[in-house]
Design a protein around this motif. Structure first.
Motif, PDB file in Angstrom:
ATOM      1  N   THR A 125       0.830  -1.218   0.000  1.00  0.00           N
ATOM      2  CA  THR A 125       0.000   0.000   0.000  1.00  0.00           C
ATOM      3  C   THR A 125       0.858   1.258   0.000  1.00  0.00           C
ATOM      4  O   THR A 125       0.485   2.250  -0.609  1.00  0.00           O
ATOM      5  N   LEU A 150      -6.435   1.706  -0.641  1.00  0.00           N
ATOM      6  CA  LEU A 150      -6.919   0.591   0.180  1.00  0.00           C
ATOM      7  C   LEU A 150      -7.860  -0.311  -0.610  1.00  0.00           C
ATOM      8  O   LEU A 150      -7.789  -1.540  -0.518  1.00  0.00           O
ATOM      9  N   PHE A 182      -6.153  -2.605  -3.298  1.00  0.00           N
ATOM     10  CA  PHE A 182      -5.407  -3.688  -2.655  1.00  0.00           C
ATOM     11  C   PHE A 182      -6.360  -4.805  -2.230  1.00  0.00           C
ATOM     12  O   PHE A 182      -6.165  -5.984  -2.549  1.00  0.00           O
ATOM     13  N   GLY A 191      -3.205  -1.866   6.497  1.00  0.00           N
ATOM     14  CA  GLY A 191      -3.160  -0.995   5.329  1.00  0.00           C
ATOM     15  C   GLY A 191      -3.658   0.395   5.651  1.00  0.00           C
ATOM     16  O   GLY A 191      -3.127   1.391   5.161  1.00  0.00           O
ATOM     17  N   THR A 222      -1.868   3.932   4.994  1.00  0.00           N
ATOM     18  CA  THR A 222      -2.508   4.914   4.130  1.00  0.00           C
ATOM     19  C   THR A 222      -2.726   6.234   4.859  1.00  0.00           C
ATOM     20  O   THR A 222      -2.484   7.301   4.302  1.00  0.00           O
TER      21      THR A 222
END
Lengths: 315, 319
Positions: free
Chosen positions: B145, B193, B196, B258, B262
């Protein structure tokens, strides 16, 4: 023994005699390799991965620029002949730093995978042969670990323990050991379930019963007869673990909470490079790209191994 | 149904207790304690530090301390942030909605990508579409990510100047401009996000649908003369979704990981970035509380997955 299974022995004997001259014996390893080759992307992944490992392994002996040689005349310079991957804000050569970082990333991936596989196999094997309450307790622990949010726990444990461990064995080695153990310690659960499931289903099979009848101890039944049958899925899981561990380690470095700042891991280079995205995109792109390519290659190899090692799958 | 819910809630209690115990043991095993800073401070005599330790019960046995901590957590007394000088629960409640908004939108995006692509690819296995979709799904979940986030910033913020790369809470624009400003700054975090997750879910949906399409009851539905969309929508997808629900719930711990990354990249003021800043500032009460909140969210979503099971699979009885 020959007398009791007369018919089948003769039949096998004839088949063996007629087949032997023309057909080479097919070993499981050769069969797996034949099936693995069919997955073109997996082969490509294996080649890329081998090149990566070879590069970081022998690269530093060929490219002899020190990782911390500061050159203020070439700050944040793009790729050139003197610096094939450019330089960072201190003018340090990125190729040399990436080669060094690659060794760490791949070593962390392999060691963390080994920790997870060994620990998972141990827990799964104990749960598989142990009496009810122990089994239930271990499986409850496995489920509990599966529902732990991993990254927050990784960050928490490294934050709490890094100083005491680095005080004992030195900063770089200490954080390496800590990261490998903690990452591996959050990955063992699928292997444990897999091994336990194999033991539960195989221990009633005839070949294990035969071993038991011959007087094999429980540990010998498990280690010699049952675990080899669980090897395929465990190898596949282990391959994927290497990729996950590399991502986890890079994530820690990227958040500034992994290796110390002077150790140029791929994640750390990316972390430093993200503030120079506008003037020196090569800095972040090369390091991030290295992580991505390695992880993708490992995942493809894992996918190929899954096809190759699953005897039920027809290719 | 109500009884099933209550029973499921009761089963979740031991898991929560287990997680809180793990959390507490980790903290108790860690070297040093909140008063170690006092010990090295020469202006505080050892006797005072000792008295403070006794007053706050740091010399009690660990089980007793865990018990006190648990009771305090249950009373909503989550401690006091050393760094921000506010109560931890106030701090978390400020940050949690942003995190849930980003995670929620990205999961919806992931489902919107994964369901149609996965189903369509599985209905035409090994076609060109399937191969392209599978390859992209593979790349999608192999991309870390943090790398995707930086590449998106490079493309959309630095090269094209379309989207802002710093998440702001003090947007002053009103009307449509304000709405757009709010949406624009959320696009990239949600995209990172969502893609992924979408990548890995596409693979699961495809595999799951592929397992179902050749079953006899699907052939029966077709031979009854049902329209193809009814067969796919009501017969295939509903059955195929059952394992997918498990995967979605089981992957949630990764989603939070993640989300932390992020939020850190785009400076989203959620609990993930709060966790990182708390760790960098040695703010132990906040770190503890956030880790616990993440664990609670995982358990909550496992619960929701269990309830969804019952709705998707009538074979699971609500007793």
């Amino acid at each position: 023994m020959a007398g009791s299974t007369h018919a089948s022995v003769t039949a096998d004997g004839i088949a063996a005699v007629t087949a032997a001259p023309s057909v080479r014996p097919v070993t499981p390893g050769f069969e797996a390799w034949r099936r693995f080759r069919r997955h073109r992307l997996a082969v490509a992944g294996a080649v890329v991965l081998a090149l990566m490992v070879l590069t970081v392994a022998i690269g530093p002996t060929i490219w002899r620029v020190p990782i911390n040689a500061i050159d203020f005349s070439a700050q944040v310079a793009g790729p050139s002949l003197a610096h094939p991957l450019g330089t960072d804000s201190l003018g340090q050569d990125l190729l040399a730093r990436m080669l060094y970082g690659g060794r760490i990333s791949i070593a962390v991936g392999l060691v963390a995978m080994a920790v997870a596989v060994i620990f998972g196999t141990l827990i799964g094997a104990v749960a598989g042969v142990a009496p009810g309450p122990v089994d239930a307790g271990l499986m409850w622990l496995t489920d509990l670990f599966l529902s732990l949010p991993q990254l927050p726990f990784l960050l928490l444990i490294i934050y709490l323990f890094r100083h005491s461990l680095t005080a004992i064995v030195g900063e770089q080695l200490g954080i390496f050991i800590l990261i490998c153990i903690v990452i591996g310690g959050f990955q063992w659960m699928p292997v444990a379930r897999l091994v336990r499931a194999q033991i539960l289903s195989l221990r009633e099979k005839e070949f294990v019963e035969a071993a038991r009848a011959l007087g094999a101890s429980t540990s010998r039944q498990v280690v010699r007869h049952i675990l080899p049958n669980a090897l395929g899925p465990v190898i596949v899981a282990g391959t994927i673990y290497v990729a996950q561990a590399i991502i986890a380690e890079s994530t820690l470095d990227f958040l500034g909470l992994g290796f110390p700042p002077d150790v140029p891991t791929w994640g750390r280079i990316l972390y430093d490079g993200q503030n120079y995205l506008d003037i020196a995109p090569h800095w972040a792109l090369f390091s991030g790209g290295a992580i991505f390519v390695t992880v993708l290659a490992i995942n493809f190899v894992g996918d190929g191994l899954r096809d190759a090692l699953d005897p039920r799958k027809v290719i | 149904m109500t009884r099933y819910l209550i029973r499921r809630l009761l089963i979740a209690v031991p898991s929560l207790l287990g997680i809180s115990l793990v959390l507490y043991v980790i903290l108790a095993l860690a070297p040093g304690d909140p008063f170690s800073a006092l010990a090295s401070n020469p202006s505080i005599p050892p006797a005072v530090a000792e008295a403070l330790r006794r007053k706050f019960g740091l010399d009690d046995p660990i089980m007793l301390r865990y018990w006190h901590w648990l009771i305090a957590m249950l009373h909503g007394d989550w401690g006091y942030s050393f760094d921000s000088r506010v109560d931890v629960d106030v701090l978390i409640m400020q940050r949690l909605p942003t995190t849930l908004y980003i995670i929620g939108s990205s999961q919806i995006l992931a489902l919107l990508v994964a369901l149609p692509v996965g189903i369509y690819a599985a209905l035409r296995p090994y076609s060109l579409f399937d191969q392209i979709a599978s390859t992209f799904a593979f790349i999608g979940f192999s991309l870390p990510t943090f790398f995707t986030g930086l590449v998106l910033i490079l493309i959309f913020s630095i090269q094209l100047h379309w989207l802002p790369f710093v998440y702001r809470t003090n947007i002053t624009a009103t009307g449509w401009a304000g709405v757009w400003a709010h949406i624009a700054q959320a696009i990239m975090p949600v995209l990172v996000l969502g893609l992924f997750q979408g990548g890995s879910w596409t693979r699961f949906v495809r595999a799951s649908v592929l397992d179902v399409v050749h079953l006899d009851y699907v052939t029966t539905a077709r031979s009854k003369g049902l329209a193809e969309r009814t067969v796919v929508g009501r017969h295939i997808v509903r059955t195929a979704l059952i394992p997918v629900v498990t995967v979605v719930a089981l992957q949630l711990p990764f989603v939070f990981g993640g989300a932390i990354v992020t939020e850190q990249i785009f400076r989203v003021p959620g609990i993930g970035s709060l966790l990182i800043s708390a760790i960098l500032a040695n703010d132990t009460p906040v770190i503890m509380a956030i880790t616990f909140v993440f664990a609670c969210l995982v358990i909550l979503f496992n619960l929701i997955a269990d309830i969804l099971y019952g709705w998707l699979d009538p074979r699971i009885s609500y007793r």
